[in-house]
Design a protein around this motif. Structure first.
Motif, mmCIF file in Angstrom:
data_model
loop_
_atom_site.group_PDB
_atom_site.id
_atom_site.type_symbol
_atom_site.label_atom_id
_atom_site.label_comp_id
_atom_site.label_asym_id
_atom_site.label_seq_id
_atom_site.Cartn_x
_atom_site.Cartn_y
_atom_site.Cartn_z
ATOM 1 N N GLN A 133 61.438 -41.861 -22.377
ATOM 2 C CA GLN A 133 61.366 -41.545 -21.083
ATOM 3 C C GLN A 133 61.239 -40.176 -20.655
ATOM 4 O O GLN A 133 61.419 -39.297 -21.092
ATOM 5 C CB GLN A 133 62.768 -42.511 -20.385
ATOM 6 C CG GLN A 133 62.906 -43.677 -20.991
ATOM 7 C CD GLN A 133 63.102 -44.722 -19.788
ATOM 8 O OE1 GLN A 133 63.504 -44.336 -18.898
ATOM 9 N NE2 GLN A 133 63.164 -45.719 -20.277
ATOM 10 N N PRO A 149 65.896 -45.943 -30.293
ATOM 11 C CA PRO A 149 66.184 -46.137 -28.952
ATOM 12 C C PRO A 149 65.096 -45.925 -27.968
ATOM 13 O O PRO A 149 64.499 -44.959 -28.094
ATOM 14 C CB PRO A 149 67.418 -44.771 -28.752
ATOM 15 C CG PRO A 149 67.152 -43.992 -29.939
ATOM 16 C CD PRO A 149 66.349 -44.821 -31.132
ATOM 17 N N ALA A 150 65.029 -46.685 -26.997
ATOM 18 C CA ALA A 150 64.122 -46.863 -26.094
ATOM 19 C C ALA A 150 63.979 -45.471 -25.006
ATOM 20 O O ALA A 150 63.065 -44.944 -24.471
ATOM 21 C CB ALA A 150 64.245 -48.091 -25.124
ATOM 22 N N ASP A 151 65.095 -44.900 -24.878
ATOM 23 C CA ASP A 151 65.241 -43.740 -23.792
ATOM 24 C C ASP A 151 64.842 -42.406 -24.520
ATOM 25 O O ASP A 151 64.398 -41.460 -23.709
ATOM 26 C CB ASP A 151 66.627 -43.341 -23.516
ATOM 27 C CG ASP A 151 67.657 -43.171 -25.122
ATOM 28 O OD1 ASP A 151 67.134 -43.239 -26.156
ATOM 29 O OD2 ASP A 151 68.795 -42.706 -24.694
ATOM 30 N N ILE A 152 64.088 -42.505 -25.665
ATOM 31 C CA ILE A 152 63.688 -41.158 -26.194
ATOM 32 C C ILE A 152 62.155 -41.209 -25.461
ATOM 33 O O ILE A 152 61.467 -40.085 -25.674
ATOM 34 C CB ILE A 152 63.430 -41.120 -27.652
ATOM 35 C CG1 ILE A 152 62.748 -42.169 -28.452
ATOM 36 C CG2 ILE A 152 64.757 -41.008 -28.453
ATOM 37 C CD1 ILE A 152 62.556 -41.951 -29.829
ATOM 38 N N THR A 205 61.310 -53.901 -21.979
ATOM 39 C CA THR A 205 62.563 -53.652 -22.558
ATOM 40 C C THR A 205 62.738 -54.859 -23.397
ATOM 41 O O THR A 205 62.188 -55.874 -23.145
ATOM 42 C CB THR A 205 63.803 -53.207 -21.441
ATOM 43 O OG1 THR A 205 63.882 -54.435 -20.894
ATOM 44 C CG2 THR A 205 63.306 -52.000 -20.722
ATOM 45 N N TYR A 223 60.385 -53.557 -28.909
ATOM 46 C CA TYR A 223 60.020 -53.393 -27.126
ATOM 47 C C TYR A 223 58.527 -52.853 -27.145
ATOM 48 O O TYR A 223 58.120 -52.640 -28.416
ATOM 49 C CB TYR A 223 61.006 -52.620 -26.520
ATOM 50 C CG TYR A 223 61.161 -51.356 -27.092
ATOM 51 C CD1 TYR A 223 60.520 -50.129 -26.830
ATOM 52 C CD2 TYR A 223 62.294 -51.044 -28.078
ATOM 53 C CE1 TYR A 223 60.935 -49.070 -27.312
ATOM 54 C CE2 TYR A 223 62.742 -50.079 -28.598
ATOM 55 C CZ TYR A 223 62.102 -49.065 -28.148
ATOM 56 O OH TYR A 223 62.223 -47.768 -28.741
ATOM 57 N N PRO A 278 57.006 -46.465 -21.547
ATOM 58 C CA PRO A 278 57.826 -47.828 -21.807
ATOM 59 C C PRO A 278 57.155 -48.824 -21.047
ATOM 60 O O PRO A 278 57.167 -48.623 -19.827
ATOM 61 C CB PRO A 278 59.238 -47.429 -21.570
ATOM 62 C CG PRO A 278 59.408 -46.028 -21.220
ATOM 63 C CD PRO A 278 58.101 -45.356 -20.917
ATOM 64 N N ASP A 282 64.402 -37.437 -32.744
ATOM 65 C CA ASP A 282 65.250 -38.263 -32.994
ATOM 66 C C ASP A 282 66.048 -38.591 -34.296
ATOM 67 O O ASP A 282 66.633 -39.572 -34.590
ATOM 68 C CB ASP A 282 65.266 -39.670 -32.323
ATOM 69 C CG ASP A 282 66.211 -40.597 -32.138
ATOM 70 O OD1 ASP A 282 67.390 -40.002 -31.439
ATOM 71 O OD2 ASP A 282 66.220 -41.759 -32.233
#
Length: 138
Positions: A138, A133-136, A61, A69, A58, A91
């Motif tokens: 990380q 979702p951006a958390d995938i 954000t 993003y 990433p 996801d």
């Protein structure tokens, strides 16, 4: 005459060493402009150089005004694209097709496009919609 020839030969060797070093360890100012303003090039290059091959990192954000993003990866003969597809499938997104630089995914009758940007011969940047979702990554 020998001193002049020796001096010229030494200068050429120094130029050659500097050229080879800068080719393999390209400083960040030699990379093209980023499609976003923050973070700066040097921190993006440092993050991407430290990453493992085919690992998606990433980079920026979302802001409240933005619908996208950015993530980045080392360019590894489309291995990073396989990683992108695998992460999205975990996801719940299913890969539909690729058209040029656009990767089309669907989930619950919703369709998104993730666009790949070849930033340099070393790195690829992906423009990802906020529906993912951006958390995938990380």
């Amino acid at each position: 005459m020998r001193k002049i020839l020796f001096g010229i030969l030494c200068c050429l060797c120094i130029i050659l060493v500097i050229g080879v070093w800068s080719y393999f360890n390209r400083p960040s100012f030699l990379y093209p402009a980023l499609p976003f303003s923050h973070p700066d090039k040097s921190s993006v290059v440092a993050k991407l150089k430290q990453a493992d091959d085919e690992m998606l990192i990433p980079l920026i954000t979302t802001d409240s005004d933005t619908r996208f993003y950015w993530i980045g990866a080392k360019s590894a003969q489309s291995g990073e694209a396989k990683s992108l597809k695998n992460l999205l499938q975990t996801d719940g997104w299913s890969f539909v097709e690729q058209e040029g630089a656009g990767y089309f995914f669907e989930k619950d009758k919703q369709r998104i496009v993730i666009t790949a940007h070849m930033w340099s011969s070393d790195f690829v940047l992906y423009k990802v919609p906020v529906e993912v979702p951006a958390d995938i990554f990380q």
